[in-house]
Write a protein that holds these residues in place. Structure first.
Motif, PDB file in Angstrom:
ATOM      1  N   GLU A   1      -0.827 -20.971 -12.605  1.00 56.18           N
ATOM      2  CA  GLU A   1      -2.126 -20.713 -12.002  1.00 56.18           C
ATOM      3  C   GLU A   1      -1.638 -20.770 -10.376  1.00 56.18           C
ATOM      4  OE1 GLU A   1      -1.464 -22.896 -14.253  1.00 56.18           O
ATOM      5  OE2 GLU A   1      -3.550 -23.657 -15.144  1.00 56.18           O
ATOM      6  N   LEU A   2      -0.701 -21.434 -10.073  1.00 54.32           N
ATOM      7  CA  LEU A   2      -0.147 -21.059  -8.434  1.00 54.32           C
ATOM      8  C   LEU A   2       0.376 -19.674  -8.283  1.00 54.32           C
ATOM      9  CD1 LEU A   2       1.518 -24.663  -8.314  1.00 54.32           C
ATOM     10  CD2 LEU A   2      -0.640 -24.015  -7.208  1.00 54.32           C
ATOM     11  N   ILE A   3       1.163 -19.181  -9.554  1.00 55.09           N
ATOM     12  CA  ILE A   3       1.695 -18.033  -9.159  1.00 55.09           C
ATOM     13  C   ILE A   3       0.323 -16.693  -9.198  1.00 55.09           C
ATOM     14  CG2 ILE A   3       2.930 -16.050 -10.370  1.00 55.09           C
ATOM     15  CD1 ILE A   3       4.934 -18.241 -11.599  1.00 55.09           C
ATOM     16  N   ASP A   4      -0.530 -17.136  -9.948  1.00 58.71           N
ATOM     17  CA  ASP A   4      -1.640 -16.354  -9.888  1.00 58.71           C
ATOM     18  C   ASP A   4      -2.362 -16.369  -8.322  1.00 58.71           C
ATOM     19  OD1 ASP A   4      -1.434 -15.323 -12.474  1.00 58.71           O
ATOM     20  OD2 ASP A   4      -2.840 -17.092 -13.286  1.00 58.71           O
ATOM     21  N   VAL A   5      -2.337 -17.599  -7.884  1.00 55.89           N
ATOM     22  CA  VAL A   5      -3.065 -17.375  -6.482  1.00 55.89           C
ATOM     23  C   VAL A   5      -2.094 -16.997  -5.533  1.00 55.89           C
ATOM     24  CG1 VAL A   5      -3.523 -19.198  -4.468  1.00 55.89           C
ATOM     25  CG2 VAL A   5      -4.045 -19.818  -6.708  1.00 55.89           C
ATOM     26  N   CYS A   6      -0.729 -16.880  -5.651  1.00 56.26           N
ATOM     27  CA  CYS A   6      -0.037 -16.214  -4.560  1.00 56.26           C
ATOM     28  C   CYS A   6      -0.072 -14.623  -4.957  1.00 56.26           C
ATOM     29  CB  CYS A   6       1.459 -16.573  -4.935  1.00 56.26           C
ATOM     30  SG  CYS A   6       1.931 -18.204  -4.450  1.00 56.26           S
ATOM     31  N   ALA A   7      -0.376 -14.126  -6.199  1.00 56.40           N
ATOM     32  CA  ALA A   7      -0.583 -12.797  -6.326  1.00 56.40           C
ATOM     33  C   ALA A   7      -1.834 -12.159  -6.005  1.00 56.40           C
ATOM     34  CB  ALA A   7      -0.461 -12.651  -8.004  1.00 56.40           C
ATOM     35  N   LYS A   8      -2.965 -13.159  -6.034  1.00 56.04           N
ATOM     36  CA  LYS A   8      -4.406 -12.657  -5.423  1.00 56.04           C
ATOM     37  C   LYS A   8      -4.319 -12.514  -3.933  1.00 56.04           C
ATOM     38  CE  LYS A   8      -8.182 -15.395  -4.290  1.00 56.04           C
ATOM     39  NZ  LYS A   8      -9.099 -16.498  -4.397  1.00 56.04           N
ATOM     40  N   HIS A   9      -3.487 -13.101  -3.237  1.00 56.78           N
ATOM     41  CA  HIS A   9      -3.368 -13.035  -1.698  1.00 56.78           C
ATOM     42  C   HIS A   9      -2.303 -12.139  -1.363  1.00 56.78           C
ATOM     43  CE1 HIS A   9      -6.303 -16.229  -0.387  1.00 56.78           C
ATOM     44  NE2 HIS A   9      -5.811 -16.837  -1.393  1.00 56.78           N
ATOM     45  N   ASP A  10      -1.658 -11.300  -2.327  1.00 55.16           N
ATOM     46  CA  ASP A  10      -0.597 -10.349  -2.120  1.00 55.16           C
ATOM     47  C   ASP A  10       0.617 -10.984  -1.354  1.00 55.16           C
ATOM     48  OD1 ASP A  10      -1.575  -8.100  -3.467  1.00 55.16           O
ATOM     49  OD2 ASP A  10      -3.046  -7.858  -1.868  1.00 55.16           O
TER      50      ASP A  10
ATOM     51  N   ILE B   1       4.994 -21.653   3.202  1.00 61.06           N
ATOM     52  CA  ILE B   1       4.141 -22.729   3.029  1.00 61.06           C
ATOM     53  C   ILE B   1       4.662 -23.742   1.964  1.00 61.06           C
ATOM     54  CG2 ILE B   1       1.849 -23.250   1.477  1.00 61.06           C
ATOM     55  CD1 ILE B   1       0.557 -20.669   2.961  1.00 61.06           C
ATOM     56  N   ALA B   2       4.643 -25.070   2.074  1.00 59.25           N
ATOM     57  CA  ALA B   2       5.194 -25.848   1.033  1.00 59.25           C
ATOM     58  C   ALA B   2       4.013 -26.370   0.151  1.00 59.25           C
ATOM     59  CB  ALA B   2       5.809 -27.290   1.692  1.00 59.25           C
ATOM     60  N   CYS B   3       3.930 -25.643  -1.033  1.00 63.50           N
ATOM     61  CA  CYS B   3       2.787 -25.916  -2.047  1.00 63.50           C
ATOM     62  C   CYS B   3       3.124 -27.577  -2.447  1.00 63.50           C
ATOM     63  CB  CYS B   3       2.928 -24.965  -3.290  1.00 63.50           C
ATOM     64  SG  CYS B   3       1.711 -25.273  -4.312  1.00 63.50           S
ATOM     65  N   GLY B   4       4.037 -27.788  -2.824  1.00 65.16           N
ATOM     66  CA  GLY B   4       4.533 -29.267  -3.168  1.00 65.16           C
ATOM     67  C   GLY B   4       3.546 -29.689  -4.433  1.00 65.16           C
ATOM     68  N   ALA B   5       2.794 -30.686  -4.323  1.00 67.72           N
ATOM     69  CA  ALA B   5       1.728 -31.192  -5.298  1.00 67.72           C
ATOM     70  C   ALA B   5       0.382 -30.520  -5.229  1.00 67.72           C
ATOM     71  CB  ALA B   5       1.768 -32.594  -5.237  1.00 67.72           C
ATOM     72  N   MET B   6       0.225 -29.572  -4.153  1.00 66.70           N
ATOM     73  CA  MET B   6      -1.156 -28.959  -4.072  1.00 66.70           C
ATOM     74  C   MET B   6      -1.599 -28.391  -5.565  1.00 66.70           C
ATOM     75  SD  MET B   6      -0.948 -26.328  -0.812  1.00 66.70           S
ATOM     76  CE  MET B   6      -0.389 -26.996   0.849  1.00 66.70           C
ATOM     77  N   THR B   7      -3.025 -28.582  -5.485  1.00 67.51           N
ATOM     78  CA  THR B   7      -3.620 -27.822  -6.656  1.00 67.51           C
ATOM     79  C   THR B   7      -3.704 -26.490  -6.303  1.00 67.51           C
ATOM     80  OG1 THR B   7      -5.695 -28.134  -5.827  1.00 67.51           O
ATOM     81  CG2 THR B   7      -5.227 -29.804  -7.204  1.00 67.51           C
TER      82      THR B   7
ATOM     83  N   ALA C   1      -6.420 -24.587  -6.243  1.00 71.19           N
ATOM     84  CA  ALA C   1      -7.606 -24.390  -5.243  1.00 71.19           C
ATOM     85  C   ALA C   1      -6.914 -24.617  -3.791  1.00 71.19           C
ATOM     86  CB  ALA C   1      -8.758 -25.317  -5.554  1.00 71.19           C
ATOM     87  N   LEU C   2      -6.175 -25.824  -3.587  1.00 73.95           N
ATOM     88  CA  LEU C   2      -5.779 -26.050  -2.368  1.00 73.95           C
ATOM     89  C   LEU C   2      -4.741 -24.884  -1.699  1.00 73.95           C
ATOM     90  CD1 LEU C   2      -5.409 -30.166  -2.263  1.00 73.95           C
ATOM     91  CD2 LEU C   2      -6.595 -28.541  -0.560  1.00 73.95           C
ATOM     92  N   LEU C   3      -4.073 -24.567  -2.562  1.00 77.36           N
ATOM     93  CA  LEU C   3      -2.927 -23.368  -2.008  1.00 77.36           C
ATOM     94  C   LEU C   3      -3.743 -22.359  -1.681  1.00 77.36           C
ATOM     95  CD1 LEU C   3       0.113 -22.560  -1.613  1.00 77.36           C
ATOM     96  CD2 LEU C   3      -0.269 -21.772  -3.949  1.00 77.36           C
ATOM     97  N   ASP C   4      -4.845 -21.896  -2.255  1.00 77.34           N
ATOM     98  CA  ASP C   4      -5.690 -20.773  -2.335  1.00 77.34           C
ATOM     99  C   ASP C   4      -6.188 -20.675  -0.907  1.00 77.34           C
ATOM    100  OD1 ASP C   4      -7.261 -18.403  -2.949  1.00 77.34           O
ATOM    101  OD2 ASP C   4      -8.946 -19.694  -3.305  1.00 77.34           O
TER     102      ASP C   4
ATOM    103  N   TRP D   1       3.676 -31.395   3.276  1.00 83.40           N
ATOM    104  CA  TRP D   1       2.824 -31.889   4.344  1.00 83.40           C
ATOM    105  C   TRP D   1       2.865 -31.435   5.726  1.00 83.40           C
ATOM    106  CZ3 TRP D   1      -1.105 -33.698   1.783  1.00 83.40           C
ATOM    107  CH2 TRP D   1      -0.981 -34.471   0.684  1.00 83.40           C
ATOM    108  N   VAL D   2       4.123 -31.058   5.985  1.00 82.53           N
ATOM    109  CA  VAL D   2       4.586 -30.512   7.279  1.00 82.53           C
ATOM    110  C   VAL D   2       4.410 -29.037   7.521  1.00 82.53           C
ATOM    111  CG1 VAL D   2       6.504 -30.220   8.689  1.00 82.53           C
ATOM    112  CG2 VAL D   2       6.305 -32.412   7.498  1.00 82.53           C
ATOM    113  N   SER D   3       5.117 -28.239   6.418  1.00 77.99           N
ATOM    114  CA  SER D   3       5.019 -26.637   6.469  1.00 77.99           C
ATOM    115  C   SER D   3       3.605 -26.239   5.881  1.00 77.99           C
ATOM    116  CB  SER D   3       5.974 -26.132   5.338  1.00 77.99           C
ATOM    117  OG  SER D   3       7.436 -26.878   6.003  1.00 77.99           O
ATOM    118  N   GLU D   4       2.491 -26.520   6.902  1.00 77.62           N
ATOM    119  CA  GLU D   4       1.250 -26.063   6.525  1.00 77.62           C
ATOM    120  C   GLU D   4       0.960 -24.811   7.463  1.00 77.62           C
ATOM    121  OE1 GLU D   4      -1.582 -27.227   8.882  1.00 77.62           O
ATOM    122  OE2 GLU D   4       0.328 -26.814   9.821  1.00 77.62           O
ATOM    123  N   ARG D   5      -0.409 -24.486   7.405  1.00 74.12           N
ATOM    124  CA  ARG D   5      -0.782 -23.332   7.952  1.00 74.12           C
ATOM    125  C   ARG D   5      -0.294 -23.229   9.574  1.00 74.12           C
ATOM    126  NH1 ARG D   5      -7.209 -24.709   7.510  1.00 74.12           N
ATOM    127  NH2 ARG D   5      -6.390 -25.348   5.497  1.00 74.12           N
ATOM    128  N   HIS D   6      -0.309 -24.227  10.427  1.00 76.55           N
ATOM    129  CA  HIS D   6      -0.123 -24.281  11.743  1.00 76.55           C
ATOM    130  C   HIS D   6       1.274 -23.792  11.961  1.00 76.55           C
ATOM    131  CE1 HIS D   6      -4.003 -26.537  11.587  1.00 76.55           C
ATOM    132  NE2 HIS D   6      -4.374 -25.695  12.664  1.00 76.55           N
TER     133      HIS D   6
END
Length: 336
Positions: free
Chosen positions: A87-96, A49-55, A57-60, A30-35
């Motif tokens: 799936e979270l690993i795939d999202v990270c890969a998609k964004h390089d 970025i703290a992914c934590g419990a994000m889905t 889609a949210l991490l994307d 909740w603290v380590s987000e985009r800003h």
């Protein structure tokens, strides 16, 4: 004042991260987000970025939004017990994403290889020397050794002991970042001299101007002393709850009640151990959100490290980093 000596000691870590300084930010849900992440990276540090419990889609969305705020390198912290880790690993890969930090236990089979195959550097936590050696053999690119002074989920051994025990054994093999209880540049200088490639700080960045945490959350940090940041107590040996360090408040009793409830469900065979541990994780995510986002610092979880006593005011990330670097340089100069 120039930071030449510190920069020289940080050169390996900075090169690994692709940053000006080898100061990583701890990933705080909740603290380590985009800003905050973008602000830290823009100021020459390494935001995570703290992914934590994000889905997924949210991490994307969060990675894309962070990229819109910075063109500097940043990392993503994933928790190994997340049911959608693949799936979270795939999202990270998609964004390089250039660096993935895996937290919580040994990486599940295949996850390490998949992260590396995406071209990302893999950073793991090593709470003991034997585990560090195992991770090095399995091909991780860097390690974080984090002591019990840290905020959030903690291991049992202090940072100073881990650093003495592990740095001489592993620091020549790969970049090692030291974390837990670091609030000033003097300590950063000491760990760099011991062989660390860099450091990781979480608590020190919570009261950054750019951090989205609720004003009540920040006030609690500014008011607190080191002794207020206490570790949660495990009440049932069958429920191996990783202790969490947070500021003392009414929510400590709520967590004890939650553990009793989950232990009873285990007794009755209503849940399996894995599910029980996930319930505890979800409890923390919710309790932390109440404090960070809603500002309920009495009934929410105010996760903080023991360095919280060194957090004195709200200030921009760039000033925090500049202060830390100047303190480290002064400390090295004094040692001649």
């Amino acid at each position: 004042m120039s930071n030449d000596r510190v920069s020289a000691l940080m050169a390996r870590g900075a090169a690994f991260l692709g940053t000006r300084t080898a100061i990583m930010a701890g990933a705080m849900s909740w603290v380590s987000e985009r800003h905050l992440v973008a602000a830290i990276s823009n100021a020459g540090g390494f935001g995570v970025i703290a992914c934590g419990a994000m889905t997924p889609a949210l991490l994307d969305t969060e990675i894309a939004a962070t990229k819109a705020l910075t063109d500097k390198p940043f990392g993503v912290n994933l928790i190994t017990m997340h049911p959608a880790l693949s799936e979270l690993i795939d999202v990270c890969a998609k964004h390089d994403v250039g660096h993935v930090v895996l937290a919580g236990g040994l990486p599940p089979a295949g996850s390490l290889e998949r992260i590396k195959a995406s071209g990302a550097k893999l950073i793991c936590f090593a709470p003991a020397l034997a585990l560090a050696k195992k991770l090095i053999r399995s091909g991780v690119d860097a390690l974080v050794i984090e002591g019990s002074e840290a905020g959030g989920h903690i291991g049992p051994v202090s940072t100073s002991v881990l650093a003495q025990e592990m740095l001489p054994e592993i620091a020549d093999q790969l970049p090692v970042f030291v974390a837990g209880g670091i609030g000033r540049g003097d300590a950063i200088a000491g760990y760099l001299e011991m062989g660390a490639a860099g450091v990781q700080l979480g608590t020190r960045f919570v009261c950054a101007t750019e951090c989205v945490a609720h004003p009540n959350f920040k006030k609690a940090f500014i008011r607190a002393s080191a002794r207020d940041a206490i570790a949660s107590v495990q009440i049932d040996p069958r429920l191996p709850v990783i202790p969490v360090r947070a500021l003392k408040n009414a929510s400590s009793e709520l967590f004890t009640a939650k553990q009793r409830e989950v232990a009873q469900q285990l007794d009755e065979g209503a849940v399996a151990m894995g599910e029980a541990q996930l319930q505890i994780e979800h409890y923390w995510a919710g309790a932390l959100r109440r404090a960070v986002i809603d500002g309920d610092v009495e009934n929410g979880s105010v996760m903080a490290g023991q360095s919280v006593g060194m957090v004195k005011k709200e200030e921009p990330v760039a000033d925090i980093l500049a202060t830390l670097m100047a303190e480290a340089e002064t400390a090295l100069a004094k040692r001649g």
